[in-house]
Design an enzyme around this catalytic site. Structure first.
Site, mmCIF file in Angstrom:
data_model
loop_
_atom_site.group_PDB
_atom_site.id
_atom_site.type_symbol
_atom_site.label_atom_id
_atom_site.label_comp_id
_atom_site.label_asym_id
_atom_site.label_seq_id
_atom_site.Cartn_x
_atom_site.Cartn_y
_atom_site.Cartn_z
ATOM 1 N N ALA A 258 -19.639 27.333 11.179
ATOM 2 C CA ALA A 258 -19.539 26.957 12.592
ATOM 3 C C ALA A 258 -18.489 25.877 12.814
ATOM 4 O O ALA A 258 -17.789 25.881 13.832
ATOM 5 C CB ALA A 258 -20.896 26.487 13.104
ATOM 6 N N ASP B 99 -20.937 34.930 7.731
ATOM 7 C CA ASP B 99 -21.204 33.783 8.598
ATOM 8 C C ASP B 99 -20.151 33.629 9.685
ATOM 9 O O ASP B 99 -20.477 33.456 10.865
ATOM 10 C CB ASP B 99 -21.281 32.500 7.774
ATOM 11 C CG ASP B 99 -22.568 32.392 6.984
ATOM 12 O OD1 ASP B 99 -23.312 33.393 6.910
ATOM 13 O OD2 ASP B 99 -22.839 31.309 6.428
#
Length: 314
Positions: free
Chosen positions: A109, A150
């Site tokens: 992230a 991810d």
């Protein structure tokens, strides 16, 4: 000018670690998030008051980093800035609703958010595919080992199936619900990845066979999610956890929680993500939340979100 990117964090449902070796995986974005805010400054400055327990402050001009944990997180930011040739000095502020290194994809992230926010600040319009590809390459460069799961999940959002072979993905329309929480980890995802790589090199045939079974479970799980057959899906969660245990990825505390979940009749439970502690997911129930809290797990908002990274100009 100020640009803010909001990145949803993620949970891995099936296929963690196996996806690194070209097996399928399933992951989903949740309501927990990480924000990266980029604003004008006369020098490069990175501030992360919430991403580490004591907070982080780094002056790239002086290249002084005192915290080892800060080095891990901020290396990603530095590589993103370096990718864009550090064209304009900025202040970058990173805030997360959860702490790092708990199996929720905070490292990815940070990369996705920084790529999205800094590129937009520079006036570069990147597609989601470009953001995901750049982010994955940076994660791979820093960690040495990484799947695209991810970075792609957090870029696109939703519940996503990644087929074997490392190409393409499929978003699955579902209202799948989980109870999730995290406990302390004994090592980082990168360290666990290298431990698994060592196992692969010393016991290749056994290792490949285990990954093949995980791949079969993941493909079956995809069908069960579409069918909303959560009874059988839960059984596969327990089996998947057992296979991750055989690879040395779980932790004694996580194993105890999963074992207790089965005793209590909770439909499904397993670790999620890098392992060695970290995130644990169960088919949604009150009993699952009570169980996780009894082990002092921090409960996370695991509501499925459909949106990936979004940015706003402030």
């Amino acid at each position: 000018m100020m640009v803010e990117a909001k990145v949803p964090l993620k949970l891995t449902l099936f296929g963690e670690h196996a996806v690194v070796y070209d097996r399928p995986a399933i992951a989903m974005t949740i309501s927990e998030s990480l924000k990266v805010k980029v604003s004008e400054n006369d020098k490069f400055l990175i501030i992360s008051p919430s991403l580490n327990i004591k907070g982080v402050k780094l002056d790239l001009n002086e290249m002084k980093i005192e915290s080892d944990e800060a080095k891990k997180v901020l290396r990603y930011v530095f590589e993103v800035l370096n990718y864009f040739e550090m064209k304009k000095p900025v202040k970058i502020e990173i805030n997360s609703t959860v702490e790092p290194s708990v199996g929720l994809g905070t490292s990815a992230a940070v990369i996705v958010g920084t790529v999205a926010a800094y590129s937009k600040y520079l006036g570069i319009d990147l597609s989601r595919d470009e953001i995901a590809k750049i982010s994955h390459n940076i994660e791979l460069k820093v960690q040495g080992i990484a799947s695209r799961m991810d970075t792609y999940t957090e870029t696109y959002g939703g519940l996503i199936y990644f087929p074997a072979g490392g190409k393409g993905f499929e978003k699955i329309d579902t209202n799948f619900e989980l109870t999730a929480g995290y406990i302390r980890r004994s090592m980082s995802t990168a360290d666990v990845l290298w431990r698994v790589r060592t196992l692969k090199e010393s016991n290749k045939e056994v290792f490949e066979n285990i990954l093949d079974v995980i791949g079969e479970i993941t493909n079956r799980a995809k069908s069960l999610i579409v069918e909303q057959n959560f009874e059988e899906l839960g059984l596969l969660m327990y089996v998947n956890h057992g296979l991750l245990f055989s690879l040395g990825i779980t932790s004694p505390e996580a194993d105890e929680i999963v074992s207790r979940a089965k005793q209590l009749g909770i439909k499904g439970c397993k670790i999620s993500g890098g392992g060695a502690g970290g995130s644990i997911i169960c088919i949604k129930s009150v009993e699952a939340e009570v169980l996780l809290r009894s082990y002092n797990a921090r409960i996370v908002n695991s509501t499925l979100t459909k949106d990936g990274v979004i940015f706003s100009i402030l």
